[in-house]
Design an enzyme around this catalytic site. Structure first.
Site, PDB file in Angstrom:
ATOM      1  N   HIS A 191      27.040  42.290  44.184  1.00  0.00           N
ATOM      2  CA  HIS A 191      27.719  41.118  44.766  1.00  0.00           C
ATOM      3  C   HIS A 191      26.773  40.252  45.587  1.00  0.00           C
ATOM      4  O   HIS A 191      26.995  39.066  45.745  1.00  0.00           O
ATOM      5  CB  HIS A 191      28.971  41.540  45.531  1.00  0.00           C
ATOM      6  CG  HIS A 191      30.083  41.872  44.588  1.00  0.00           C
ATOM      7  ND1 HIS A 191      30.311  43.145  44.154  1.00  0.00           N
ATOM      8  CD2 HIS A 191      30.944  41.073  43.918  1.00  0.00           C
ATOM      9  CE1 HIS A 191      31.303  43.130  43.275  1.00  0.00           C
ATOM     10  NE2 HIS A 191      31.713  41.891  43.117  1.00  0.00           N
ATOM     11  N   ARG A 298      37.510  35.249  44.180  1.00  0.00           N
ATOM     12  CA  ARG A 298      37.346  36.566  44.818  1.00  0.00           C
ATOM     13  C   ARG A 298      37.803  36.461  46.271  1.00  0.00           C
ATOM     14  O   ARG A 298      37.082  35.908  47.106  1.00  0.00           O
ATOM     15  CB  ARG A 298      35.870  36.989  44.809  1.00  0.00           C
ATOM     16  CG  ARG A 298      35.302  37.348  43.445  1.00  0.00           C
ATOM     17  CD  ARG A 298      33.891  37.911  43.593  1.00  0.00           C
ATOM     18  NE  ARG A 298      33.398  38.485  42.366  1.00  0.00           N
ATOM     19  CZ  ARG A 298      32.647  37.820  41.472  1.00  0.00           C
ATOM     20  NH1 ARG A 298      32.321  36.566  41.684  1.00  0.00           N
ATOM     21  NH2 ARG A 298      32.232  38.417  40.378  1.00  0.00           N
ATOM     22  N   ARG A 334      42.378  36.523  42.501  1.00  0.00           N
ATOM     23  CA  ARG A 334      42.324  37.976  42.317  1.00  0.00           C
ATOM     24  C   ARG A 334      42.706  38.645  43.629  1.00  0.00           C
ATOM     25  O   ARG A 334      42.194  38.282  44.694  1.00  0.00           O
ATOM     26  CB  ARG A 334      40.922  38.419  41.920  1.00  0.00           C
ATOM     27  CG  ARG A 334      40.861  39.940  41.829  1.00  0.00           C
ATOM     28  CD  ARG A 334      39.546  40.437  41.373  1.00  0.00           C
ATOM     29  NE  ARG A 334      38.520  40.301  42.394  1.00  0.00           N
ATOM     30  CZ  ARG A 334      37.246  40.549  42.158  1.00  0.00           C
ATOM     31  NH1 ARG A 334      36.861  40.897  40.944  1.00  0.00           N
ATOM     32  NH2 ARG A 334      36.354  40.435  43.109  1.00  0.00           N
ATOM     33  N   GLU A 433      38.348  46.005  33.422  1.00  0.00           N
ATOM     34  CA  GLU A 433      36.977  46.293  33.830  1.00  0.00           C
ATOM     35  C   GLU A 433      36.695  47.785  33.832  1.00  0.00           C
ATOM     36  O   GLU A 433      35.630  48.233  34.249  1.00  0.00           O
ATOM     37  CB  GLU A 433      36.648  45.643  35.176  1.00  0.00           C
ATOM     38  CG  GLU A 433      37.729  45.716  36.210  1.00  0.00           C
ATOM     39  CD  GLU A 433      37.424  44.891  37.454  1.00  0.00           C
ATOM     40  OE1 GLU A 433      36.321  44.334  37.585  1.00  0.00           O
ATOM     41  OE2 GLU A 433      38.303  44.831  38.322  1.00  0.00           O
ATOM     42  N   ASN A 456      31.220  42.879  34.606  1.00  0.00           N
ATOM     43  CA  ASN A 456      30.262  43.446  35.574  1.00  0.00           C
ATOM     44  C   ASN A 456      30.563  44.923  35.785  1.00  0.00           C
ATOM     45  O   ASN A 456      29.676  45.769  35.774  1.00  0.00           O
ATOM     46  CB  ASN A 456      30.360  42.735  36.930  1.00  0.00           C
ATOM     47  CG  ASN A 456      30.116  41.253  36.810  1.00  0.00           C
ATOM     48  OD1 ASN A 456      29.517  40.823  35.847  1.00  0.00           O
ATOM     49  ND2 ASN A 456      30.598  40.475  37.764  1.00  0.00           N
ATOM     50  N   ASP A 457      31.843  45.193  36.000  1.00  0.00           N
ATOM     51  CA  ASP A 457      32.238  46.590  36.178  1.00  0.00           C
ATOM     52  C   ASP A 457      32.391  47.299  34.843  1.00  0.00           C
ATOM     53  O   ASP A 457      32.038  48.472  34.722  1.00  0.00           O
ATOM     54  CB  ASP A 457      33.544  46.671  36.975  1.00  0.00           C
ATOM     55  CG  ASP A 457      33.283  46.531  38.464  1.00  0.00           C
ATOM     56  OD1 ASP A 457      32.330  47.147  38.951  1.00  0.00           O
ATOM     57  OD2 ASP A 457      34.024  45.787  39.132  1.00  0.00           O
ATOM     58  N   CYS A 504      35.406  37.006  32.894  1.00  0.00           N
ATOM     59  CA  CYS A 504      34.882  36.436  34.134  1.00  0.00           C
ATOM     60  C   CYS A 504      33.662  37.198  34.638  1.00  0.00           C
ATOM     61  O   CYS A 504      33.257  37.037  35.779  1.00  0.00           O
ATOM     62  CB  CYS A 504      35.970  36.377  35.205  1.00  0.00           C
ATOM     63  SG  CYS A 504      36.609  37.989  35.626  1.00  0.00           S
TER      64      CYS A 504
HETATM   65  C1  PEP Z   1      33.657  42.092  37.161  1.00  0.00           C
HETATM   66  O1  PEP Z   1      33.678  43.288  37.488  1.00  0.00           O
HETATM   67  O2  PEP Z   1      33.184  41.678  36.071  1.00  0.00           O
HETATM   68  C2  PEP Z   1      34.171  41.064  38.064  1.00  0.00           C
HETATM   69  C3  PEP Z   1      34.260  39.815  37.679  1.00  0.00           C
HETATM   70  O3  PEP Z   1      34.515  41.438  39.314  1.00  0.00           O
HETATM   71  P1  PEP Z   1      33.456  41.763  40.465  1.00  0.00           P
HETATM   72  O4  PEP Z   1      32.116  41.282  40.046  1.00  0.00           O
HETATM   73  O5  PEP Z   1      33.935  41.081  41.695  1.00  0.00           O
HETATM   74  O6  PEP Z   1      33.526  43.251  40.563  1.00  0.00           O
HETATM   75 MG    MG Z   2      34.853  43.970  39.117  1.00  0.00          MG
END
Ligand code: PEP
Ligand code: MG
Length: 581
Positions: A191, A298, A334, A433, A456-457, A504
């Site tokens: 992040h 976020r 979210r 995710e 991302n996750d 996303c």
């Molecule tokens: C993700 O996990 O892809 C996502 C968009 O959420 P974050 O990056 O805030 O975990």
């Molecule tokens: Mg995430």
């Protein structure tokens, strides 16, 4: 001149003076020289920190003794013995006096000596005492610096160099003075990296010891596009990178001309191209870069860097402002995604061994329904002022999704009874995710209006690669065939149930991958605002029918590397200027 290689996490070039953040974890302080007149003051600072640390340890010992028992509290006797060790104290004082240096440096120098001595001891029990010394050392340094890293104050334009930076530390820095970020550790989808992209600040992470090599005041070049940090560059190199910086700005300006054009393929398939934001003040940048809306808001940053929880009214006012500023464009809010690498100072959430797998996001909200309801009510009330949608992070099974929806309905009922307005048709989505959610997306689809794939996750869980660990960043492969198969499955499940599917995650910001996602049937792509033009250009350069063939062919390769090479070639064919040298 020295070149350090790292992971590029936020593009652009910056040249300037470094500001090295002292990390209390890292025992790395520059040797600040002091005058003879200041020696007594430095010794007094050190002694005060010793007194304060001793008082803290005694407080902890008392608490533990009362709560758990005498035996457990005995560990702290060892800590106290270290603090009272005359040899250690005298050694530090003699370094201050002898070398005329600040006490932080003197103390950490002696600490390093202790670490090396203990590391060589044969006895395992004694060797393990290193962690006690490290622990006590960290505490003492914290007291010595009196510095809360949450509030890094930049007084001049600087490149911040740190061992590690939390997302909240990054967010709190003055964007006008922060030229670039260099961190020893971290990954491309941490992040901290995401925030630096939102702030449009070049950043390089995983530099393996930048804090040890760079001193505050050194001149540094940061190339966040290629992951290069150059220390003490010569004149020719400065010139070369200055020109490179100009070229990047020119490219950005040229792409921004696409602002008012839709994200539509040559043969007429239009997708929604939205932005990921963390703060309300990013909205002008969503407009200036041509976003159709906000695909991921976020909200957790609203809860960070404060000691209390935001009330319903406070959140309502903030969300309403976002809804109104977006003038009817879609905003996907979210719900609180606490945990992983984001922690709230207002909540005493216990440290966990595996925070990314722990009590986080929807799991936390479903236990702390009080906190969850405050946020849902605020979002619902704000939905009366714009085009709001809500989505839940980290859904791993059907039950969580159903429970969240029940709580949302309870909030709607309450608001109705209280006569407070909300949009009863506000769409509700689930973030996909976690691989389990992707694999049961067919079942989850019945409970939602849309899916948003959080890659991302998804990547970190599917490939078992910690997204913030630079040592294994080479395994964090968005084009891994397993990831593409999971995405395809989610899109197919969603579409089978007539639900739209967005993505996303950060990978969608890579124009070659955006083209691939388009071919996989994604309906919305949401990325950091300043990446929007590149993605738009990629979508506008291709035929949808061709993108589908590209995706089909990509899925036949066996490795992420082959897929990566293939899609880069395809992008180069249709939009050569989007491919980095
Ligand atoms: C993700 O996990 O892809 C996502 C968009 O959420 P974050 O990056 O805030 O975990
Ligand atoms: Mg995430």
């Amino acid at each position: 001149m020295e070149t350090l290689k790292g992971i590029p996490v936020s593009p652009g070039v910056a040249i300037g003076k470094a500001y090295v953040l002292h990390s209390e974890d890292h025992f790395n302080f520059p040797a600040r020289t002091i005058s003879v007149a200041d020696i007594a003051k430095e010794i007094a600072r050190f002694e005060n920190a010793l007194i304060q640390t001793r008082a803290e340890i005694m407080g902890i010992r008392k608490k533990i003794s009362a709560q758990i028992g005498r035996e457990s509290s005995d560990i702290f006797n060892a800590h106290l013995m270290i603090l009272e060790d005359r040899t250690l104290i005298e050694d530090v004082i003699s370094v201050i006096k002898g070398k005329k240096v600040g006490c932080e440096y003197a103390f950490t120098t002696i600490m390093q000596r202790y670490f090396s001595a203990f590391a060589q001891i044969d006895d395992e029990y004694l060797r393990e005492r290193i962690s006690d010394i490290r622990d006590i050392g960290k505490r003492l340094i914290r007291n010595l610096c009196g510095e809360k890293r949450d509030h890094v104050e930049l007084t001049e334009n600087r490149i911040v160099v740190a061992h590690d930076l939390s997302p909240s530390e990054t967010a709190m820095m003055d964007k006008n003075k922060l030229l670039a970020i260099v961190a020893d550790v971290g990954g491309p989808t941490s992040h901290m990296a995401i925030i630096s992209r939102s702030m449009e600040i070049p950043a390089v992470v995983g530099t393996d010891g930048a804090t040890l090599k760079i001193q505050s005041g050194d001149t540094v070049i940061v190339d966040g596009t290629h992951g290069v940090v150059i220390l003490n560059p010569d004149v020719a190199t400065i010139q070369e990178y200055t020109e490179r910086g100009y070229r990047i700005s020119e490219q950005i300006t040229a792409l921004d001309k696409l602002r008012d054009l839709p994200a539509e393929t040559k043969d007429g398939r239009r997708i929604s191209l939205a932005a990921n934001i963390e703060f309300h003040d990013e909205i002008p940048s969503v407009y200036s870069h041509g976003g159709d809306g906000i695909g991921l808001y976020r909200t957790e940053y609203f809860y960070m860097n404060r000691t209390d929880l935001p009330s319903e009214d406070e959140q309502y006012r903030a969300y309403k402002q976002v809804a109104e500023s977006m003038k009817g464009h879609s905003v996907i809010v979210r719900t609180l995604d606490l945990g992983g690498d984001k922690f709230l100072s207002s909540l005493e959430v216990p440290n966990e061994m595996n925070p990314f797998l722990g009590w986080r996001a929807i799991r936390f909200c479903l236990t702390r329904v009080d906190i969850f309801k405050v946020q849902l009510r605020a979002i619902l009330r704000a939905s009366a002022h714009g085009n709001f949608k809500v989505m839940y992070p980290m859904i791993s099974n059907l039950n969580e999704l159903k429970q969240a929806n029940v709580i949302l309905r309870d909030c709607q009922e309450e608001l109705k009874k209280e006569g407070l307005a909300y949009d009863p048709k506000m769409e509700v989505g689930a973030m996909i995710e976690i691989p389990s959610a992707a694999l049961i997306s067919d079942i989850l689809a019945k409970e939602v209006d849309f899916f948003s794939i959080g890659t991302n996750d998804l990547i970190q869980y599917a490939l078992a690669v910690d997204r913030v660990n630079e040592k294994i960043a080479y395994l964090y492969e968005p084009t891994h065939p397993a990831i593409l198969k999971l995405i395809r499955q989610v899109v197919e499940s969603g579409h089978r149930h007539k639900k739209w599917v967005g993505c996303c995650g950060e990978m969608a910001g890579d124009p070659a991958i955006a083209m691939l996602l388009l071919g996989l049937g994604i309906d919305e792509i949401s990325v950091s605002p300043f990446i929007l033009p590149k993605v738009k250009k990629s979508i506008r350069s291709v035929n949808y029918e061709d993108a589908k063939l590209i995706a089909e062919k990509a899925l036949q390769f066996h490795t992420g590397e082959e897929i990566r090479v293939f899609i880069n070639q395809e992008l180069k064919r249709v939009a050569p200027d989007l491919v980095e040298d």
